[in-house]
Design a protein around this motif. Structure first.
Motif, PDB file in Angstrom:
ATOM      1  N   LEU A   1       0.820  -1.206   0.000  1.00 48.77           N
ATOM      2  CA  LEU A   1       0.000   0.000   0.000  1.00 48.77           C
ATOM      3  C   LEU A   1       0.857   1.259   0.000  1.00 48.77           C
ATOM      4  CD1 LEU A   1      -2.775  -1.049   2.544  1.00 48.77           C
ATOM      5  CD2 LEU A   1      -2.930  -0.993   0.049  1.00 48.77           C
ATOM      6  N   HIS A   2       1.997   1.198   0.654  1.00 47.09           N
ATOM      7  CA  HIS A   2       2.908   2.340   0.669  1.00 47.09           C
ATOM      8  C   HIS A   2       3.874   2.288  -0.498  1.00 47.09           C
ATOM      9  CE1 HIS A   2       6.796   4.243   2.178  1.00 47.09           C
ATOM     10  NE2 HIS A   2       5.976   5.259   2.011  1.00 47.09           N
TER      11      HIS A   2
ATOM     12  N   GLY B   1       5.741   4.904  -5.071  1.00 50.83           N
ATOM     13  CA  GLY B   1       7.040   5.310  -5.599  1.00 50.83           C
ATOM     14  C   GLY B   1       6.900   5.880  -6.998  1.00 50.83           C
ATOM     15  N   VAL B   2       7.995   6.350  -7.540  1.00 49.14           N
ATOM     16  CA  VAL B   2       7.965   6.975  -8.876  1.00 49.14           C
ATOM     17  C   VAL B   2       9.133   6.465  -9.715  1.00 49.14           C
ATOM     18  CG1 VAL B   2       6.808   9.061  -8.057  1.00 49.14           C
ATOM     19  CG2 VAL B   2       9.317   8.969  -8.072  1.00 49.14           C
ATOM     20  N   ASN B   3       8.960   6.607 -11.039  1.00 49.07           N
ATOM     21  CA  ASN B   3      10.041   6.416 -12.012  1.00 49.07           C
ATOM     22  C   ASN B   3      10.591   4.990 -12.073  1.00 49.07           C
ATOM     23  OD1 ASN B   3       9.887   9.200 -12.623  1.00 49.07           O
ATOM     24  ND2 ASN B   3      11.310   9.671 -10.958  1.00 49.07           N
ATOM     25  N   LEU B   4       9.762   4.004 -11.769  1.00 47.03           N
ATOM     26  CA  LEU B   4      10.149   2.614 -11.975  1.00 47.03           C
ATOM     27  C   LEU B   4       8.899   1.754 -11.996  1.00 47.03           C
ATOM     28  CD1 LEU B   4       9.954   0.919  -9.009  1.00 47.03           C
ATOM     29  CD2 LEU B   4      11.965   2.280  -8.543  1.00 47.03           C
TER      30      LEU B   4
ATOM     31  N   HIS C   1      -5.539   0.918  -8.071  1.00 49.55           N
ATOM     32  CA  HIS C   1      -4.542   1.983  -8.013  1.00 49.55           C
ATOM     33  C   HIS C   1      -3.170   1.357  -7.732  1.00 49.55           C
ATOM     34  CE1 HIS C   1      -7.748   4.951  -8.057  1.00 49.55           C
ATOM     35  NE2 HIS C   1      -8.326   4.344  -7.028  1.00 49.55           N
ATOM     36  N   PRO C   2      -2.560   0.719  -8.741  1.00 50.55           N
ATOM     37  CA  PRO C   2      -1.319  -0.026  -8.503  1.00 50.55           C
ATOM     38  C   PRO C   2      -0.075   0.839  -8.400  1.00 50.55           C
ATOM     39  CG  PRO C   2      -1.930  -0.179 -10.809  1.00 50.55           C
ATOM     40  CD  PRO C   2      -3.058   0.544 -10.117  1.00 50.55           C
ATOM     41  N   GLY C   3      -0.133   2.078  -8.891  1.00 53.38           N
ATOM     42  CA  GLY C   3       1.065   2.900  -8.866  1.00 53.38           C
ATOM     43  C   GLY C   3       2.196   2.239  -9.644  1.00 53.38           C
ATOM     44  N   ILE C   4       3.357   2.074  -9.012  1.00 54.94           N
ATOM     45  CA  ILE C   4       4.516   1.486  -9.680  1.00 54.94           C
ATOM     46  C   ILE C   4       4.455  -0.034  -9.743  1.00 54.94           C
ATOM     47  CG2 ILE C   4       5.989   3.414  -8.988  1.00 54.94           C
ATOM     48  CD1 ILE C   4       7.305   1.462  -6.948  1.00 54.94           C
ATOM     49  N   LEU C   5       3.455  -0.647  -9.105  1.00 54.40           N
ATOM     50  CA  LEU C   5       3.384  -2.102  -9.027  1.00 54.40           C
ATOM     51  C   LEU C   5       2.761  -2.677 -10.295  1.00 54.40           C
ATOM     52  CD1 LEU C   5       2.088  -2.394  -5.348  1.00 54.40           C
ATOM     53  CD2 LEU C   5       4.461  -2.384  -6.154  1.00 54.40           C
TER      54      LEU C   5
END
Length: 253
Positions: free
Chosen positions: A86-87, A91-94, A113-117
């Motif tokens: 969840l945290h 992250g960014v840029n990967l 909402h996976p973000g970088i995952l």
């Protein structure tokens, strides 16, 4: 070094010490940090890459500053095995691959909402993939959510990581029966119980599920405080090839 495994945590969902519990095992853990058990997970060093199995620890970004973590193998998406995502996702840029079972419910809103995952490559049962020169196979387990164990092979070395489960599905047992395992790491959360447990092994079911398999060393993990208390009196009663994993323990090849 081609392969190293480090136990990042060996506790069950309550961890040890348990909040507001003053049993002998919890008191010992408060007095001596070597008896603390964090969320059940391991770190794999695979021919120069670092992957973790499960992400229940909430300090993953501190443990693995970018870009030191190459990916995550999820056994399943219960909170104590996935809450660290969840945290980490913000992250960014990967892009960080998360390989786990195909579970449309997942955990919280991770899929939405996976973000970088990157959840785009779920495992099929008994599917094999390679990371560097290490072969990993996902095997189905018995749990209340879709759950996978992982069998890791390098040359003549074989290790199985089997948590969370109560016993083994017959198809998994028959598949593992063809292997000679140097290490088999299994869920054992409780001392021997009067009835068959529901979601996790007790000592009796953990030993029973491994009968007939070719295992040099059997390690218990996903351990609860009641089992730790029982072990204070009964650890010597376990078979000679059975060992109790602890946080920070390392297996090297």
């Amino acid at each position: 070094m081609a392969f190293k495994l480090t136990f990042l945590g060996t506790g069950d969902s309550a961890q040890v010490p348990v909040y507001n519990c003053y049993c002998p095992a919890c008191e010992l853990a408060r007095q001596n940090a070597s008896f603390v058990r964090k969320p059940c997970s391991v770190l794999l060093h695979l021919d120069g890459q670092q992957w973790i199995i499960d992400s229940g620890r909430m300090d993953l970004s501190e443990l693995f500053p970018a870009p030191s973590l190459h990916g995550i193998l999820q056994t399943h998406y219960h909170a104590d095995h996935a809450q660290g995502l969840l945290h980490l996702r913000w992250g960014v840029n990967l892009r960080l691959p998360v390989w786990g079972p195909d579970d449309p419910v997942d955990f919280a809103d991770l899929y939405k909402h996976p973000g970088i995952l990157d959840f785009s490559q779920p495992w099929e049962e008994f599917e094999t993939r390679k990371i560097q020169n290490v072969t990993i196979t996902a095997v189905p387990l018995n749990h209340s959510r879709p759950c996978l164990g992982y069998v890791i092979e390098k040359d003549q070395f074989c290790l199985a990581y089997l948590t969370d489960t109560v016993g083994l599905p017959e198809r998994t047992y028959q598949w593992l029966k063809q292997k000679k395992m140097n290490y088999c790491i299994v869920d054992c959360s409780m001392p021997p119980m009067p009835t068959t447990p529901r979601n996790h092994n007790d000592v009796t079911t953990a030993l029973s599920m491994c009968e007939g398999l070719h295992i040099d060393k059997l390690l218990f993990t996903h351990i609860g405080h009641e089992l730790d208390e029982w072990l204070m009196q009964h650890e010597r009663d376990l078979p000679a090839h059975v060992f109790i994993a602890y946080d920070g323990m390392v297996i090297t090849v």
